[in-house]
Scaffold this motif. Structure first.
Motif, PDB file in Angstrom:
ATOM      1  N   GLY A 135      14.270 -11.781  78.414  1.00  0.00           N
ATOM      2  CA  GLY A 135      15.344 -12.626  79.345  1.00  0.00           C
ATOM      3  C   GLY A 135      16.658 -12.471  79.480  1.00  0.00           C
ATOM      4  O   GLY A 135      17.362 -12.139  80.275  1.00  0.00           O
ATOM      5  N   GLU A 136      17.259 -12.194  77.930  1.00  0.00           N
ATOM      6  CA  GLU A 136      18.506 -11.855  77.927  1.00  0.00           C
ATOM      7  C   GLU A 136      18.602 -10.552  78.517  1.00  0.00           C
ATOM      8  O   GLU A 136      19.871 -10.219  79.056  1.00  0.00           O
ATOM      9  CB  GLU A 136      18.845 -12.054  76.401  1.00  0.00           C
ATOM     10  CG  GLU A 136      19.081 -13.530  75.916  1.00  0.00           C
ATOM     11  CD  GLU A 136      17.790 -14.202  75.662  1.00  0.00           C
ATOM     12  OE1 GLU A 136      16.590 -13.451  75.886  1.00  0.00           O
ATOM     13  OE2 GLU A 136      17.636 -15.151  75.112  1.00  0.00           O
ATOM     14  N   TYR A 175      21.411  -6.889  82.291  1.00  0.00           N
ATOM     15  CA  TYR A 175      21.155  -5.801  83.588  1.00  0.00           C
ATOM     16  C   TYR A 175      21.445  -6.429  84.887  1.00  0.00           C
ATOM     17  O   TYR A 175      22.213  -5.604  85.479  1.00  0.00           O
ATOM     18  CB  TYR A 175      19.810  -5.409  83.664  1.00  0.00           C
ATOM     19  CG  TYR A 175      19.465  -4.057  84.463  1.00  0.00           C
ATOM     20  CD1 TYR A 175      19.902  -2.915  84.127  1.00  0.00           C
ATOM     21  CD2 TYR A 175      18.902  -4.388  85.817  1.00  0.00           C
ATOM     22  CE1 TYR A 175      19.502  -1.857  84.728  1.00  0.00           C
ATOM     23  CE2 TYR A 175      18.690  -3.133  86.460  1.00  0.00           C
ATOM     24  CZ  TYR A 175      18.973  -1.916  86.133  1.00  0.00           C
ATOM     25  OH  TYR A 175      18.780  -0.778  87.021  1.00  0.00           O
ATOM     26  N   ALA A 176      21.079  -7.517  85.133  1.00  0.00           N
ATOM     27  CA  ALA A 176      21.381  -7.990  86.647  1.00  0.00           C
ATOM     28  C   ALA A 176      22.747  -8.203  86.617  1.00  0.00           C
ATOM     29  O   ALA A 176      23.392  -8.130  87.743  1.00  0.00           O
ATOM     30  CB  ALA A 176      20.691  -9.557  86.784  1.00  0.00           C
ATOM     31  N   TYR A 218      14.642 -19.465  90.317  1.00  0.00           N
ATOM     32  CA  TYR A 218      13.694 -18.498  90.172  1.00  0.00           C
ATOM     33  C   TYR A 218      12.379 -18.748  89.931  1.00  0.00           C
ATOM     34  O   TYR A 218      12.020 -20.031  89.575  1.00  0.00           O
ATOM     35  CB  TYR A 218      14.448 -17.708  88.770  1.00  0.00           C
ATOM     36  CG  TYR A 218      15.604 -17.329  88.757  1.00  0.00           C
ATOM     37  CD1 TYR A 218      16.153 -16.154  89.195  1.00  0.00           C
ATOM     38  CD2 TYR A 218      16.774 -18.077  88.437  1.00  0.00           C
ATOM     39  CE1 TYR A 218      17.299 -15.558  89.308  1.00  0.00           C
ATOM     40  CE2 TYR A 218      17.973 -17.785  88.628  1.00  0.00           C
ATOM     41  CZ  TYR A 218      18.329 -16.482  88.877  1.00  0.00           C
ATOM     42  OH  TYR A 218      19.587 -16.064  88.851  1.00  0.00           O
ATOM     43  N   GLY A 219      11.598 -17.949  90.355  1.00  0.00           N
ATOM     44  CA  GLY A 219      10.051 -18.276  90.084  1.00  0.00           C
ATOM     45  C   GLY A 219       9.374 -16.869  89.845  1.00  0.00           C
ATOM     46  O   GLY A 219       9.990 -16.090  90.106  1.00  0.00           O
ATOM     47  N   SER A 274      16.980 -20.198  85.341  1.00  0.00           N
ATOM     48  CA  SER A 274      17.888 -19.325  84.689  1.00  0.00           C
ATOM     49  C   SER A 274      16.772 -18.254  84.618  1.00  0.00           C
ATOM     50  O   SER A 274      15.732 -18.330  84.389  1.00  0.00           O
ATOM     51  CB  SER A 274      18.357 -19.677  83.377  1.00  0.00           C
ATOM     52  OG  SER A 274      18.629 -18.735  82.533  1.00  0.00           O
ATOM     53  N   LEU A 275      17.342 -16.932  84.560  1.00  0.00           N
ATOM     54  CA  LEU A 275      16.792 -15.618  84.179  1.00  0.00           C
ATOM     55  C   LEU A 275      15.987 -15.872  82.766  1.00  0.00           C
ATOM     56  O   LEU A 275      14.978 -15.127  82.599  1.00  0.00           O
ATOM     57  CB  LEU A 275      17.580 -14.414  84.337  1.00  0.00           C
ATOM     58  CG  LEU A 275      17.860 -13.824  85.850  1.00  0.00           C
ATOM     59  CD1 LEU A 275      18.751 -12.823  85.870  1.00  0.00           C
ATOM     60  CD2 LEU A 275      16.403 -13.329  86.359  1.00  0.00           C
ATOM     61  N   ARG A 276      16.716 -16.310  81.982  1.00  0.00           N
ATOM     62  CA  ARG A 276      16.188 -16.698  80.620  1.00  0.00           C
ATOM     63  C   ARG A 276      14.850 -17.234  80.493  1.00  0.00           C
ATOM     64  O   ARG A 276      14.137 -17.145  79.489  1.00  0.00           O
ATOM     65  CB  ARG A 276      17.165 -17.379  79.694  1.00  0.00           C
ATOM     66  CG  ARG A 276      18.586 -16.433  79.447  1.00  0.00           C
ATOM     67  CD  ARG A 276      19.580 -16.982  78.354  1.00  0.00           C
ATOM     68  NE  ARG A 276      20.426 -16.257  78.084  1.00  0.00           N
ATOM     69  CZ  ARG A 276      21.847 -16.679  78.386  1.00  0.00           C
ATOM     70  NH1 ARG A 276      21.667 -17.372  79.437  1.00  0.00           N
ATOM     71  NH2 ARG A 276      22.771 -15.621  78.044  1.00  0.00           N
TER      72      ARG A 276
END
Length: 534
Positions: free
Chosen positions: A164-165, A170-171, A183-184, A283-285
């Motif tokens: 996730g980090e 990268y994002a 997010y899903g 969150s992407l994490r």
């Protein structure tokens, strides 16, 4: 200002065009004048205009030829053709060469010329916007690697440490998901992946996965907002991001996208899939945990190989023996019973479960072994005698898969029977051979066969010997011994069981016939099949 080049061999005609408009008032300027095609090309080499107004009829190089050269060397220049003659061939050729329009000099006026000039400007501006958009997109694509992005997303599903980090970093570096709030994820399983790809080379499998990935990505949209990643064994993760604050709206959008994804796989690749959607997160994490829930809901069993093997062994060992025997006996009715029994035991499993795919794979392997014996020099599938494995991609339920296998085995039995019945034999002997093939495991004889065929036993005996160069009993025994060798190679029967299964009433007689035909004893043949110990 948009620059215009005038090309006409008559100075008076050029002056008429120059004087017809207040050029600068309308945003144009005359950048040059040329009195022939060669001069025009030379001027354009030095300074390319936006628009060229060309006379069709000129010496040395006419306007038609000049328009073709401008199209090839200066494709961005917009061309307007002028002529004193209304010649359709000229019109057609000039338009084919890329000219915008064609005007007769005696009909030329300010309004008509200004309309054409404005149309040229609109085309130039439209092309410039498209070019800028393509350039911007190219810069993004050059900076953003879809392969790397998909790998980061796939690592979320593979439970890679700190995935996730890594994705979030990268994002950030590539300006991805910059304004996303929700997010899903979704978990996607191709049905049945193992059966479709087990005979593929690595290159073929990679091509298959890439093709499926591209179709799914096409269905859900922009990779920078919705990204498909390949996890392994036919599983995919789809990551969704949204700037919408409403969870209901985002969930609806994800459901619609996944429905489109499923439809596209079936429409373009003839593949069924199952999928489940995980909970939304902020969150992407946290999207890794969303995928875990989605993956659980698909009930994917590919990670339960040990449990699948246990179930397979307890369910399938005896059925496998019987299926092999009945296939060699070409007993379609009992084959159907065995297949129906197997799938009755599997009916609670999802069609994409590893258990199901291992069992079906072994059932297909039994067929392949039989085909190699009966068709050693030909590909029966290429001839269309049996269903192609690609049809497995459409299977969406255990019932469908079971019916497909019933049809598959039925076609195999029919193909082998046709092969046995063929050859350089008369109608009576072909029927006799078919009768032996169908009944060799029972207590048949020359008299029984002749009665079944409504023939005189003596006549059948003489005809059989003439055409096959063997007596009826010799031929029958060779069929039985050939089948016994196949059963020995399967490693699932004892010699006494094999003797009985292929139609010998006495083990001693089986022993004697086996040695006379093969030159070795049944036990020696079995020992030879065992792997050597070093």
């Amino acid at each position: 200002m948009f620059q215009v080049l005038l090309v006409d061999d008559e100075a008076l005609a050029r002056n008429d065009v120059k004087s017809i408009l207040d050029w600068e008032k309308h945003g144009f300027t005359i950048s040059g004048e040329a009195h022939n095609g060669s001069m025009a090309l030379s001027m354009m080499e030095q300074h390319t205009p936006h628009i060229a107004i060309l006379d069709v009829s000129m010496p040395l190089m006419n306007g038609v030829e000049l328009s073709r050269m401008i199209r090839d060397r200066f494709p961005k220049v917009k061309m307007i053709m002028l002529s004193s003659f209304d010649d359709y061939d000229y019109v057609r050729t000039c338009l084919m060469n890329g000219a915008m329009d064609y005007l007769l000099k005696h009909r030329l006026n300010a309004a008509a010329l200004l309309t054409l000039l404005d149309n040229a400007v609109k085309e130039l501006q439209s092309e410039e916007r498209e070019h800028e958009a393509r350039s911007a997109q190219t810069k993004i694509i050059e900076r953003l690697s879809p392969v790397i992005l998909r790998e980061h997303v796939a690592n979320l599903a593979r439970d890679v440490q700190e995935a996730g980090e890594a994705l979030q970093s990268y994002a950030r570096e590539n300006d991805l998901y910059t304004h996303s709030i929700n997010y899903g994820t979704a978990s996607v399983q191709i049905v049945p992946f193992l059966l479709l790809t087990e005979s593929f080379t690595d290159v073929q499998k990679n091509r298959f996965v890439l093709q499926a990935t591209e179709v799914m990505q096409m269905a859900i949209g922009d990779i920078q907002k919705r990204t498909v990643g390949y996890v392994g064994e036919g599983r995919f993760i789809v990551l969704f991001s949204s700037e919408d604050r409403s969870e209901h709206t985002v969930t609806t959008q994800i459901n619609q996208a996944m429905s489109s994804l499923s439809h596209s796989l079936e429409k373009f690749l003839n593949l069924k899939c199952v999928y489940a959607i995980g909970p939304l997160c902020g969150s992407l994490r946290l999207v890794g945990s969303s995928y875990i829930k989605a993956n659980e809901d698909t009930n994917v069993m590919f990670d339960q190989i040990s449990n699948a093997s246990i179930l397979k062994d307890s369910l399938f060992i005896e059925e496998q023996k019987q299926l092999l025997l009945f296939l060699e006996q070409l007993d379609g009715e009992r084959i159907n019973q065995i297949i129906s029994t197997i799938f009755a035991a599997l009916r609670s499993q999802p069609v994409y479960a590893m258990t199901v795919q291992i069992i079906v794979s072994e059932m297909l392997h039994i067929v392949e072994m039989s085909l190699k014996r009966h068709f050693p020099h030909a590909s029966i599938e290429d001839k269309g005698l049996i269903p192609s494995r690609i049809e497995l991609g459409r299977m969406g339920s255990i019932a469908e898969l079971g019916q497909w296998l019933l049809n598959y085995y039925a076609r195999i039995v029919e193909a082998i029977k046709q092969q046995h019945a063929g050859g350089p034999y008369s109608r009576h002997i072909s029927k006799a051979i078919q009768f032996i093939t169908d009944n060799y495991a029972s207590n048949i004889s020359l008299d029984i066969t002749a009665s079944a065929l409504n023939l005189n036993p003596s006549y059948l005996s003489r005809l059989f010997k003439e055409e096959t160069q063997m007596t009826f009993t010799e031929y029958l025994n060779r069929v039985r011994i050939k089948t016994s060798c196949m059963l020995m190679e399967s490693g699932t029967y004892t010699l006494k069981q094999i003797s009985s299964e292929v139609g010998f009433l006495s083990y001693t007689y089986f022993f004697k016939v086996f040695k006379s035909i093969t030159g070795t004893t049944p036990q020696a043949y079995m020992d030879h099949l065992k792997p050597s110990k070093k």
